[in-house]
Scaffold this active site. Structure first.
Site, PDB file in Angstrom:
ATOM      1  CG  PHE A  52      -2.165   0.759   1.091  1.00 17.70           C
ATOM      2  CD1 PHE A  52      -2.183   2.128   1.343  1.00 17.70           C
ATOM      3  CD2 PHE A  52      -3.328   0.129   0.704  1.00 17.70           C
ATOM      4  CE1 PHE A  52      -3.352   2.851   1.197  1.00 17.70           C
ATOM      5  CE2 PHE A  52      -4.509   0.845   0.552  1.00 17.70           C
ATOM      6  CZ  PHE A  52      -4.517   2.210   0.801  1.00 17.70           C
TER       7      PHE A  52
ATOM      8  CG  HIS B   4      -1.155  -4.522   6.604  1.00 20.83           C
ATOM      9  ND1 HIS B   4      -2.473  -4.807   6.873  1.00 20.83           N
ATOM     10  CD2 HIS B   4      -0.693  -3.865   7.702  1.00 20.83           C
ATOM     11  CE1 HIS B   4      -2.802  -4.337   8.074  1.00 20.83           C
ATOM     12  NE2 HIS B   4      -1.734  -3.750   8.588  1.00 20.83           N
TER      13      HIS B   4
ATOM     14  CG  HIS C 160      -2.383  -8.908   5.096  1.00 22.98           C
ATOM     15  ND1 HIS C 160      -2.208  -8.555   3.780  1.00 22.98           N
ATOM     16  CD2 HIS C 160      -3.304  -8.030   5.589  1.00 22.98           C
ATOM     17  CE1 HIS C 160      -2.967  -7.515   3.492  1.00 22.98           C
ATOM     18  NE2 HIS C 160      -3.659  -7.175   4.578  1.00 22.98           N
TER      19      HIS C 160
ATOM     20  CG  HIS D 255      -5.512  -2.651   9.930  1.00 20.42           C
ATOM     21  ND1 HIS D 255      -4.467  -1.784   9.662  1.00 20.42           N
ATOM     22  CD2 HIS D 255      -6.198  -2.786   8.755  1.00 20.42           C
ATOM     23  CE1 HIS D 255      -4.516  -1.427   8.387  1.00 20.42           C
ATOM     24  NE2 HIS D 255      -5.560  -2.004   7.827  1.00 20.42           N
TER      25      HIS D 255
END
Length: 208
Positions: free
Chosen positions: A18, A48, A52, A58
């Protein structure tokens, strides 16, 4: 004999993350040489990266870390449902052809071929109403073959908040390219990381 499907992407320095997250890196603390009988490495990565399991921590400041989670949702009867190309959101109607007598775990395939070398800003995610209806049907874990159950640019994380409120568990970044629709046994146990917001899993499916 049982057939086994490995639904985990490879994890190395090329693994997409990400934007802004910590990529995978590896260095060697020791290498086999005269006077040293072993290779020993250290790795740095976001939990992550790759396949996962998100922990409530989170998406909830009061949520529990991944190491404190019950393992039962990550092991057992599972259904794989195809919703290929459904963007930006997977709606209930995209799953309706395969939701009869659902097992407690549902994994959704959205890619024709999973993207293993770059982050997908246009990833498919779940509509929050879809998560609600899966929970109503008794589903305890949902999974998807993209990096998030919410759109990449979402700040509200509406589907994560449904997961939080309904007490479901989630798997992300699965690879379901070669898995036919149908029922399987899922094995995707998170590591016992006692302060972490997620954990890598080696996710597999098997059936007789």
């Amino acid at each position: 004999m049982q057939r086994l499907w490995d639904i985990s992407p490879p994890v190395d320095a090329r693994s997409p993350v990400f934007p802004g997250d910590t990529p995978y890196s590896q260095s060697w603390a020791a290498q086999i040489a005269p006077g040293c009988p072993v290779n020993v490495s250290s790795i740095t990565l976001s939990p992550h990266v790759g396949a996962h399991a998100d922990a409530p921590l989170h998406y909830d400041p009061e949520g529990v870390p991944v190491g404190a989670l019950d393992l039962d949702p990550y092991l057992g009867r599972c259904r794989v449902i195809h919703a290929i190309g459904k963007r930006p959101l997977v709606e209930w109607s995209d799953l309706a052809h395969a939701v009869g007598d659902l097992p407690p775990r549902v994994l959704v395939r959205t890619y024709e071929r999973a993207l293993l070398d770059r982050f997908d800003n246009d990833l498919s995610a779940f509509a929050p109403e879809t998560i609600e209806r899966l929970a109503d049907a008794g589903v305890r874990l949902v999974g998807i073959d993209t990096a998030s159950i919410d759109p990449a640019d979402s700040k509200a994380l509406a589907s994560h908040q449904v997961i939080r409120r309904r007490g479901l568990r989630v798997l992300e970044n699965l690879v379901l390219d070669d898995v036919p629709e149908g029922d399987y046994e899922l094995i995707a146990l998170p590591l016992k990381l006692m302060t972490a917001d997620a954990s890598p899993v080696r996710a597999v499916l098997r059936r007789p």
